[in-house]
Structures are given as structure tokens and as C-alpha cells.
Write a protein that holds these residues in place. Structure first.
Motif, short mmCIF file in Angstrom:
data_model
loop_
_atom_site.label_atom_id
_atom_site.label_comp_id
_atom_site.label_asym_id
_atom_site.label_seq_id
_atom_site.Cartn_x
_atom_site.Cartn_y
_atom_site.Cartn_z
N MET A 139 23.46 94.12 -43.25
CA MET A 139 22.94 92.24 -42.04
C MET A 139 22.72 92.65 -40.67
SD MET A 139 22.70 87.93 -42.52
CE MET A 139 21.22 88.06 -43.38
N LEU A 140 22.59 92.39 -39.95
CA LEU A 140 23.27 92.89 -38.15
C LEU A 140 23.18 91.87 -37.60
CD1 LEU A 140 24.24 95.27 -36.80
CD2 LEU A 140 21.36 95.62 -36.39
N ASN A 141 23.92 91.53 -37.42
CA ASN A 141 24.42 89.86 -36.40
C ASN A 141 23.54 90.13 -35.02
OD1 ASN A 141 24.59 88.81 -38.72
ND2 ASN A 141 26.76 88.50 -38.45
N LEU A 142 22.85 89.79 -34.49
CA LEU A 142 22.82 89.72 -33.11
C LEU A 142 22.68 88.35 -32.32
CD1 LEU A 142 20.03 93.31 -32.93
CD2 LEU A 142 22.71 93.13 -32.28
N TYR A 143 23.16 88.26 -32.37
CA TYR A 143 22.98 86.51 -31.62
C TYR A 143 23.65 87.04 -29.91
CZ TYR A 143 24.80 85.49 -36.48
OH TYR A 143 25.08 85.93 -37.70
#
Length: 209
Positions: free
Chosen positions: A95-99
Motif C-alpha cells: 500500500m503506497l501512502n500518497l498523501y
């Protein structure tokens, strides 16, 4: 600060107790290499620990996927450095967290077009290491001042639209929780009550995913 220590016996006990429950989809073995743990700025979960964690989990339950979460990394982090370790075969899902709602000044997002500018490149780098891994993108749908602004409807819509253009992404998740306190509530976690319009934006895309 104490370095992160993998507690094999405790984890395997939990898996024995809970692994058969229908509510368990998979096992999350690492969130951003422990960056949010006490002392996480200097003491990260190591690549060897991640491999050991995955091995120990699969010894008990090899039917459910193993998930790990990675943050947006940049030229200061390197690609897969000690700050952001990764290797083939560790996780079934990344899961790539792109905030994009991260802020330095509490007024404006620092990287509002991060997903458009870097999303495909980051996915390609992950799949270049492990072409069999499944990739989910996690988008910010929360506020946590002073570091994260509440996203607007338009900014969340922009992020979803750009994520749908990235090849190799299986699913989109929305991080909607955070430890910010409401003035009249005590210490603890909360489910935001002021982001109802964000749910409506997400619903606009449910048939496209």
C-alpha cells in the motif's frame, strides 16, 4: 530509544487466535518502516526484520496476503534505502501512502500534484523489484494539523482521477482517521465528523474502480 524488536511468539499467538476469523483479510507487517514509532526518525524496521516477519506469519497462515505500507519517498530517502526498505517476496500487497495534503506552512499543500507527477514512477520502481506484488494506493482524506490539511472535495477528486490513470494499481484506499483532538473531547482516536462531503466524492468513482 530502543530499536524495533520483532516479537515472533506474540505475533504467532495472535495469528493462531484470530487468523481463522472471517474479518481478517490479511496481515500488515510494516507501516512506513516504523517511521511513526517512538524514535522512528532514527531507528527503522530493517529489511531483515521484514523478511523474518513475513516468514513467521506464513509459517502459521499462508492463505491470507501479507501487506506492508510505504510512504512517498524522495531524493532525501533514496529509493529503497534503510529508511524505506523493500525487497521481492516480502509482501503480497504494497500500500503506497500518497498523501498530497501534507503541509509545511499550515496554509497550502506542499506537493498537491504528487500523484500525477510521481505516482507511476513510484509504482514502476516497486514492481521493478517485485513484478508479482499487488499495489494499492492510499489517499489522504483526513486532517491532522500542523502537518496535514483537510483536503477539499476538488483536491480529493483530482487525486482519485490521477490514481485511476496509473498502470499497475489494483485498488484505492482512503485514509480517513487521525489523532487530532476535537476541543471538547479527551485523548484518543476519532472518526472525522467534518468530512462527509469527501465520502460523496469517493462515491462518484465507485463504479469506475
Amino acid at each position: 530509544m530502543q530499536k524495533p524488536v520483532w516479537q515472533k511468539e506474540k505475533v504467532q499467538t495472535y495469528i493462531h487466535a484470530l487468523g481463522g476469523h472471517n474479518a481478517i483479510y490479511g496481515y500488515d507487517i510494516s507501516n512506513e518502516a516504523g517511521e511513526n514509532l517512538p524514535g522512528g526518525d532514527t531507528q527503522r524496521i530493517t529489511l531483515a526484520q521484514m523478511k523474518e516477519a513475513a516468514k513467521n506469519v506464513r509459517e502459521i497462515d499462508d492463505t491470507r496476503p501479507i501487506l506492508m505500507r510505504m510512504h512517498y519517498w524522495d531524493r532525501f530517502d533514496g529509493d529503497f534505502s534503510d529508511k524505506n526498505p523493500f525487497d521481492s517476496g516480502i509482501a503480497d500487497i504494497v500500500m503506497l501512502n500518497l498523501y498530497s495534503n501534507f503541509t509545511n506552512d499550515r496554509q497550502s499543500a506542499l506537493l498537491p500534484h504528487m500523484i500525477k507527477n510521481s505516482g507511476q514512477s513510484l509504482v514502476n520502481k516497486i514492481m521493478g523489484i517485485d513484478p508479482n506484488v499487488r499495489i494499492w494506493i492510499a489517499l489522504g482524506a483526513f486532517r491532522e494539523l500542523p502537518h496535514f490539511l483537510a483536503p477539499t472535495d476538488d483536491s480529493l477528486r483530482r487525486d482519485i482521477e490521477n490514481t485511476l490513470l496509473i498502470e499497475g494499481v489494483e485498488n484505492i484506499g482512503f485514509f480517513g482517521w487521525g489523532p487530532e483532538r476535537y476541543p471538547n473531547e479527551g485523548i484518543g482516536w476519532y472518526l472525522p465528523r467534518d468530512g462527509k462531503s469527501l465520502i460523496e466524492v469517493i462515491k462518484e468513482f465507485t463504479l469506475k474502480m
